[in-house]
Design an enzyme around this catalytic site. Structure first.
Site, PDB file in Angstrom:
ATOM      1  N   TYR A 351       0.854  -1.193   0.000  1.00 32.95           N
ATOM      2  CA  TYR A 351       0.000   0.000   0.000  1.00 32.95           C
ATOM      3  C   TYR A 351       0.889   1.242   0.000  1.00 32.95           C
ATOM      4  O   TYR A 351       1.750   1.411   0.861  1.00 32.95           O
ATOM      5  CB  TYR A 351      -0.875  -0.061   1.249  1.00 32.95           C
ATOM      6  CG  TYR A 351      -2.039   0.916   1.323  1.00 32.95           C
ATOM      7  CD1 TYR A 351      -2.177   2.007   0.477  1.00 32.95           C
ATOM      8  CD2 TYR A 351      -3.026   0.736   2.289  1.00 32.95           C
ATOM      9  CE1 TYR A 351      -3.238   2.878   0.568  1.00 32.95           C
ATOM     10  CE2 TYR A 351      -4.108   1.599   2.409  1.00 32.95           C
ATOM     11  CZ  TYR A 351      -4.214   2.675   1.546  1.00 32.95           C
ATOM     12  OH  TYR A 351      -5.277   3.535   1.651  1.00 32.95           O
ATOM     13  N   CYS A 352       0.690   2.120  -0.978  1.00 31.29           N
ATOM     14  CA  CYS A 352       1.391   3.411  -1.050  1.00 31.29           C
ATOM     15  C   CYS A 352       2.905   3.203  -1.059  1.00 31.29           C
ATOM     16  O   CYS A 352       3.437   2.488  -1.895  1.00 31.29           O
ATOM     17  CB  CYS A 352       0.922   4.307   0.092  1.00 31.29           C
ATOM     18  SG  CYS A 352       1.503   6.027  -0.010  1.00 31.29           S
ATOM     19  N   VAL A 353       3.631   3.805  -0.105  1.00 34.56           N
ATOM     20  CA  VAL A 353       5.086   3.710  -0.091  1.00 34.56           C
ATOM     21  C   VAL A 353       5.550   2.267   0.059  1.00 34.56           C
ATOM     22  O   VAL A 353       6.599   1.876  -0.473  1.00 34.56           O
ATOM     23  CB  VAL A 353       5.674   4.598   1.021  1.00 34.56           C
ATOM     24  CG1 VAL A 353       5.174   4.170   2.379  1.00 34.56           C
ATOM     25  CG2 VAL A 353       7.188   4.569   1.018  1.00 34.56           C
ATOM     26  N   GLY A 355       4.050  -0.188  -1.320  1.00 31.81           N
ATOM     27  CA  GLY A 355       3.903  -0.728  -2.660  1.00 31.81           C
ATOM     28  C   GLY A 355       5.070  -0.340  -3.543  1.00 31.81           C
ATOM     29  O   GLY A 355       5.570  -1.156  -4.341  1.00 31.81           O
TER      30      GLY A 355
END
Length: 618
Positions: A351-353, A355
Site C-alpha cells: 500500500y502506497c510507499v 507498494g
C-alpha cells in the site's frame, strides 16, 4: 502594487491588505457584538465565568510549557517555512504585475458601495459577485459587514493567485509549487478562520454566553501541547477492542516489524497465503478499522490466510535505517510465512510507499532468481514513476529535504511533521474546517475512526525518508534501470514478471491515477488495472457492504489511462470482490484451516495477541 507616488511596493502587500481589511472589520464587529441595552445580568455573569475559565486555561498552558512543547507549537504554526515562501513572492512576482492596483482598489470601492448601501434597507440584498462554499451560510450574506469582509477577501485572493501564476523565471515545478503555497497561505488568511470576522463563531459565542470560546480555547491548547490538530475524539477508540480488533496472533518479530497472522473464519482456505505491507507513514489498522470496514476481516471471510506487517514507529535507535532495511523486511516476511506454513510462495499487497518498496523488492528477487517465492503482487495506490506524483511534489526540493534532515537530527522524523504535510494537501478540509469547528465554535470532536487513524502518527527514520524523497520523488531514479541498488543488488523493475493487480483512486491527490497507471509501462509480466471511486484512503477502504462508490475495469486497454477510461466499464460498489476473484485465479488450490493455519493453537508458540505492541508505540 504601487503606492500613491506610483512607486512599486512590496508584492507581499496583497496579504497585508487582506489582514488590514479584516482587522478593521473586526473593530466594527466588537461594537456590534451586543444588542442595544447591553446583556442581562445573568448573561454578563456567564460571560465573566467563561472569561475566567479561558484565563485559567491559558495560564495553565503557559505554566506547562517546555522547550519541546514550544518546538511543537512552532511546527504547528510554520510547518513548511512560510517566510521562505514569502521571499519567493518577493523575488519572482514581476513589479509590472501590480500596475493594475488602481483598478483593483476601484473594484473594492465599488464592492463596498454596493454592499453597504443596502445596510438597514428593506430591499433585498444584491447578488454577491463571488461565491465560495466556506461562506455559504446565510450569516455571511445577511450582514452587509460580513458580506463585505468575505467578498473583499475573495477579490484579493483572486489577485494573489493571478500574481502567483504570472511569476517569472521559474521552472514549471517551482511555478506549481509557488501557486500551491500561495493557495495555502490564502486559505490560512480566510476571515472564516478568525473569531472576530466569522459571524457564525460570533453568533455561537453570543448564544452560549462565551462558553463556545472557552471550550474552543481548551481544544486549541490541548492540540498545541500535542503538537498536532486533533480531528476526532481519541477517547472513543481502544486499540484491539474498537479498532484493530480482528482476532489474530503476532507470530514473528524483528526490531523493524511484527508479523500478525489472523485467525481463519472458514473451514478451508487458499493454500497460498497473503501478506500485506501497509505504509509505515501510518498505522496498519487503516485496513482493520472496525468489523464493518476491515479489509483483513473480509479477506479471512473469503478463505484467505491473511498476514499483516505492523511497522515499528521510529526512535533514536533507528537513525541508520534506510530503504534496504524495509526491502530486507519484506523478503524476511515472505520467508517467515513460507517456512511457517510450509508453502512455496505467497501472495502480497503493498500500500502506497510500501507498494513502491514492494516493486523494488520484486525486482531484486527477480534478479536473484527468487521471483517464484511470490505468486502475485497487488498494489494499492502505489507509484514507481514519480515524474508527476501529485501535490506531495511541492514539498520535495533541496530546501524541503534539508529541513527534514534538520528536523530529523535525533535520527527520526516526528510523525506530526508528516501529518501536517498531508493535512496541508487538503488544507480547507483537514486544517481549517476542523479548526473552525473545534476552536472557534467550541464543538466536540466526532468519534470517527478514519480521522482517529489519520492522527495516530508514526515517526519515520530520518535518513531513509530524506533519501526516499531525494532519490524517488525528486530524481525519479526507480524507473531508471540499475540507477538504484539495495542489499547489494541493482534494481530494474522491468524484470518483474510476477502477476500484478494495480488499484488506483480516481480522486487520489497523493498518488494520482495518472501516476499509478505508469507502473504498467515497466512491468514485464501480466497485470490488471482497476480504478476505484474516491481517493487515497476511501478508495481503498470500501467494503462491499457499504454499497458506496464504484470501480472501473477495461481488460482490453494496455496503452494509456485515457484509453482505459474511455472504454472502461463501470461497476457499482466495491472493487474488493473483483480483486478476490483475480487472486483466486492465480493459485486456486484450497487446504484445510488447521495446524498453524490457526495461530496460537497447541504446539504453536506465538509472541502475543494481535494487534501487538508495535502499533501502540509512539
Amino acid at each position: 502594487m504601487a503606492d500613491d507616488s506610483g512607486k512599486a511596493a512590496d508584492p507581499a502587500n496583497v496579504f497585508a491588505a487582506m489582514l488590514q481589511a479584516q482587522a478593521a472589520a473586526a473593530g466594527d464587529v466588537l461594537g456590534k457584538l451586543f444588542p442595544a441595552g447591553g446583556a442581562k445580568l445573568d448573561s454578563a455573569s456567564q460571560w465573566a465565568d467563561a472569561g475566567q475559565r479561558m484565563q485559567a486555561t491559558w495560564l495553565g498552558f503557559l505554566q506547562q510549557q517546555t522547550g519541546d512543547t514550544a518546538s511543537r507549537a512552532a511546527t504547528l504554526a510554520d510547518p513548511a517555512g512560510w517566510s521562505a515562501l514569502l521571499d519567493s513572492w518577493r523575488t519572482h512576482i514581476p513589479e509590472g504585475a501590480f500596475a493594475r492596483q488602481k483598478g483593483l482598489w476601484g473594484e473594492i470601492a465599488a464592492l463596498w458601495q454596493t454592499t453597504l448601501s443596502h445596510a438597514g434597507s428593506d430591499e433585498a440584498a444584491p447578488a454577491l459577485p463571488r461565491e465560495d462554499r466556506r461562506f455559504a451560510d446565510d450569516a455571511w450574506r445577511d450582514s452587509p459587514l460580513f458580506a463585505l469582509i468575505h467578498q473583499t477577501y475573495l477579490l484579493l485572493s483572486e489577485e494573489a493567485e493571478t500574481l502567483a501564476a504570472s511569476a517569472k523565471g521559474l521552472e514549471p515545478d517551482r511555478q506549481a509549487q509557488l501557486r500551491f503555497f500561495t493557495s495555502a497561505m490564502l486559505d490560512a488568511l480566510s476571515p472564516a478562520n478568525f473569531p472576530l470576522t466569522n459571524p457564525q463563531a460570533l453568533a455561537k459565542a453570543q448564544a452560549t454566553k462565551g462558553e463556545s470560546l472557552a471550550k474552543g480555547l481548551e481544544h486549541l491548547l490541548t492540540d498545541l501541547q500535542r503538537g498536532q490538530l486533533t480531528h476526532s475524539d481519541p477517547a472513543s477508540f481502544r486499540m484491539g477492542e474498537t479498532i484493530a480488533a480482528t482476532p489474530g496472533k503476532v507470530v514473528h518479530e524483528t526490531p523493524l516489524y511484527q508479523l500478525i497472522q489472523y485467525s481463519p473464519t472458514t473451514d478451508k482456505v487458499l493454500e497460498t497465503p497473503l501478506v500485506i505491507f501497509p505504509p509505515w507513514i501510518n498505522r496498519f489498522y487503516i485496513l482493520d478499522l472496525n468489523p464493518a470496514k476491515s479489509f483483513v476481516r473480509w479477506a479471512t471471510e473469503q478463505g484467505i490466510t491473511t498476514f499483516m506487517v505492523s511497522w515499528k514507529s521510529a526512535d533514536e535507535t533507528m537513525g541508520e535505517v534506510v530503504w534496504d532495511d524495509y526491502i530486507a523486511a519484506q523478503i524476511d516476511a515472505f520467508d517467515a510465512i513460507r517456512e511457517r506454513l510450509e508453502v512455496p510462495s505467497v501472495h502480497t499487497i503493498g500500500y502506497c510507499v510500501a507498494g513502491t518498496t514492494l516493486a523494488a523488492t520484486l525486482a531484486i528477487m527477480a534478479r536473484r532468481g527468487d521471483a517464484d517465492k511470490v505468486a502475485s503482487a497487488t498494489f494499492f495506490t502505489a507509484q514507481v514513476d514519480f515524474e508527476n506524483p501529485g501535490d506531495l511534489k511541492h514539498f520535495v526540493d533541496d530546501a524541503q529535504i534539508a529541513l527534514i534532515e534538520k528536523l530529523g537530527s535525533k535520527g527520526y522524523l516526528d510523525g506530526r511533521v508528516m501529518a501536517m504535510t498531508f493535512n496541508l494537501l487538503r488544507g480547507r478540509d483537514l486544517l481549517w474546517q476542523p479548526a473552525i469547528k473545534h476552536y472557534l465554535m467550541g464543538e466536540d470532536r466526532p468519534a470517527f475512526d478514519m480521522l482517529h487513524w489519520n492522527g495516530d502518527v508514526t515517526n519515520l527514520p530520518a535518513k531513509w525518508h530524506a533519501e526516499y524523497l531525494r532519490d524517488l520523488y525528486r530524481d525519479n531514479r526507480l524507473v531508471v534501470a540499475d540507477s538504484l541498488s539495495a542489499l547489494g543488488t541493482p534494481i530494474d523493475i522491468t524484470r518483474i514478471k510476477t502477476p500484478c493487480y494495480i488499484q488506483a483512486g480516481r480522486e487520489d491527490h497523493i498518488a494520482p491515477p495518472e501516476s499509478v497507471w505508469k507502473m504498467t509501462h515497466y512491468l514485464g509480466g501480466p497485470w490488471t488495472f482497476v480504478m476505484a471511486g474516491s481517493g487515497h484512503i476511501a478508495g481503498v477502504v470500501n467494503p462491499p457492504s457499504s454499497g458506496k462508490y464504484q470501480h472501473w475495469t477495461n481488460p482490453d486497454e494496455r496503452e494509456s489511462l485515457a484509453g482505459f477510461i474511455a472504454g472502461a466499464q463501470e461497476h457499482k460498489g466495491s472493487w474488493w470482490p473483483h480483486w478476490a476473484k483475480w487472486l483466486r485465479a492465480q493459485a486456486p488450490d484450497d487446504v484445510a484451516a488447521k495446524g498453524k493455519r490457526k495461530p496460537g493453537n497447541k504446539n504453536d508458540p506465538v509472541i502475543e495477541d494481535a494487534p501487538g505492541r508495535y502499533v501502540r508505540t509512539r
